[in-house]
Motif scaffolding. Structure first.
Motif, PDB file in Angstrom:
ATOM      1  N   GLU A  55       0.828  -1.197   0.000  1.00  0.00           N
ATOM      2  CA  GLU A  55       0.000   0.000   0.000  1.00  0.00           C
ATOM      3  C   GLU A  55       0.868   1.255   0.000  1.00  0.00           C
ATOM      4  O   GLU A  55       1.886   1.328   0.688  1.00  0.00           O
ATOM      5  N   ARG A  56       0.464   2.199  -0.821  1.00  0.00           N
ATOM      6  CA  ARG A  56       1.216   3.445  -0.885  1.00  0.00           C
ATOM      7  C   ARG A  56       1.091   4.206   0.430  1.00  0.00           C
ATOM      8  O   ARG A  56       0.066   4.159   1.093  1.00  0.00           O
ATOM      9  N   SER A  57       2.134   4.930   0.781  1.00  0.00           N
ATOM     10  CA  SER A  57       2.113   5.696   2.015  1.00  0.00           C
ATOM     11  C   SER A  57       1.134   6.847   1.890  1.00  0.00           C
ATOM     12  O   SER A  57       0.778   7.284   0.781  1.00  0.00           O
ATOM     13  N   LEU A  58       0.696   7.350   3.037  1.00  0.00           N
ATOM     14  CA  LEU A  58      -0.226   8.476   3.038  1.00  0.00           C
ATOM     15  C   LEU A  58       0.422   9.693   2.398  1.00  0.00           C
ATOM     16  O   LEU A  58      -0.235  10.442   1.640  1.00  0.00           O
ATOM     17  N   GLU A  59       1.694   9.895   2.649  1.00  0.00           N
ATOM     18  CA  GLU A  59       2.406  11.026   2.054  1.00  0.00           C
ATOM     19  C   GLU A  59       2.398  10.940   0.530  1.00  0.00           C
ATOM     20  O   GLU A  59       2.169  11.942  -0.166  1.00  0.00           O
ATOM     21  N   THR A  60       2.622   9.731  -0.003  1.00  0.00           N
ATOM     22  CA  THR A  60       2.619   9.543  -1.451  1.00  0.00           C
ATOM     23  C   THR A  60       1.244   9.801  -2.037  1.00  0.00           C
ATOM     24  O   THR A  60       1.108  10.456  -3.079  1.00  0.00           O
ATOM     25  N   ARG A  61       0.217   9.318  -1.377  1.00  0.00           N
ATOM     26  CA  ARG A  61      -1.140   9.475  -1.902  1.00  0.00           C
ATOM     27  C   ARG A  61      -1.568  10.946  -1.899  1.00  0.00           C
ATOM     28  O   ARG A  61      -2.225  11.407  -2.842  1.00  0.00           O
ATOM     29  N   VAL A  62      -1.220  11.676  -0.867  1.00  0.00           N
ATOM     30  CA  VAL A  62      -1.550  13.106  -0.829  1.00  0.00           C
ATOM     31  C   VAL A  62      -0.818  13.841  -1.942  1.00  0.00           C
ATOM     32  O   VAL A  62      -1.399  14.678  -2.651  1.00  0.00           O
TER      33      VAL A  62
END
Length: 217
Positions: free
Chosen positions: A2-9
């Motif tokens: 799963e992509r990190s929250l930082e990456t998704r933002v």
């Protein structure tokens, strides 16, 4: 993985920045009530576009960020809150059984907005999309009733889901603050000139409401 929250933002902001050059001021009448998703949104405050920015511009970003939070909460719910997940699954099955689902597959710029425009005073619509949606909802069977014990357990799980959503929301806002400079720069480049042009045109119309040729000038 799963992509990190930082990456998704960061990817959500990138997608919004790619869309922004296509934005144009709306030509239809504005809404009478504020958007519940955008009005007072901490997401927009974190991004630096909570004031003096057209709602269409705001909505495109706030909806993309909301999707990230919703997906995080959905994963947490599926892994930790079985009763709430069961209720959500039943509701999803009920929604999928509807014959008419106009809210599906909407782009981020339109998701969450009213299905129909505001009616003109004294000129009601013959029919509305919202009416068709409500009729389709009435055709589907209601969810089975819960016992009092199940209701109490469900309330506890809803509280946990809300607390998790708040935690994710705060972290998302913190991450958005790191993108504020490029968000504001894009608004200055693509949005502000269009607003300035509209204001200039309006000012010119007010200064010269009549064509001088109408008076033989």
């Amino acid at each position: 993985m799963e992509r990190s929250l930082e990456t998704r933002v960061s990817q959500a902001v990138d997608a919004w920045l790619r869309w922004l050059p296509r934005w144009e001021p709306a030509t239809h009448r504005g809404r009478r009530s504020p958007c519940s998703r955008c009005f007072g949104s901490p997401v927009l405050t974190a991004a630096g576009i909570d004031t003096d920015t057209p709602h269409g511009v705001q909505h495109g970003l706030s909806t993309r960020i909301k999707t990230i939070v919703d997906q995080r909460v959905a994963t947490y719910t599926a892994n930790n809150l079985p009763l709430l997940q069961s209720e959500l699954d039943q509701q999803a099955a009920r929604n999928n059984a509807r014959s008419y689902r106009p809210r599906e597959d909407l782009g981020p710029e339109f998701d969450g907005l009213p299905l129909d425009p505001e009616p003109e005073p004294g000129a009601p619509f013959l029919f509305t999309i919202a009416d068709f949606e409500a009729e389709a909802a009435q055709e589907t069977p209601p969810l089975p009733p819960l016992s009092e014990e199940a209701k109490q357990s469900l309330r506890r799980e809803v509280h946990l889901a809300d607390a998790f959503a708040n935690d994710v929301g705060r972290e998302v806002c913190r991450l958005l603050e790191t993108h504020r400079q490029r968000v504001r720069a894009a608004v200055s480049e693509y949005v502000d000139p269009q607003i300035d042009a509209m204001l200039k045109e309006l000012t010119s119309s007010l200064d010269a409401p009549f064509d001088p040729r109408d008076f033989g000038a």
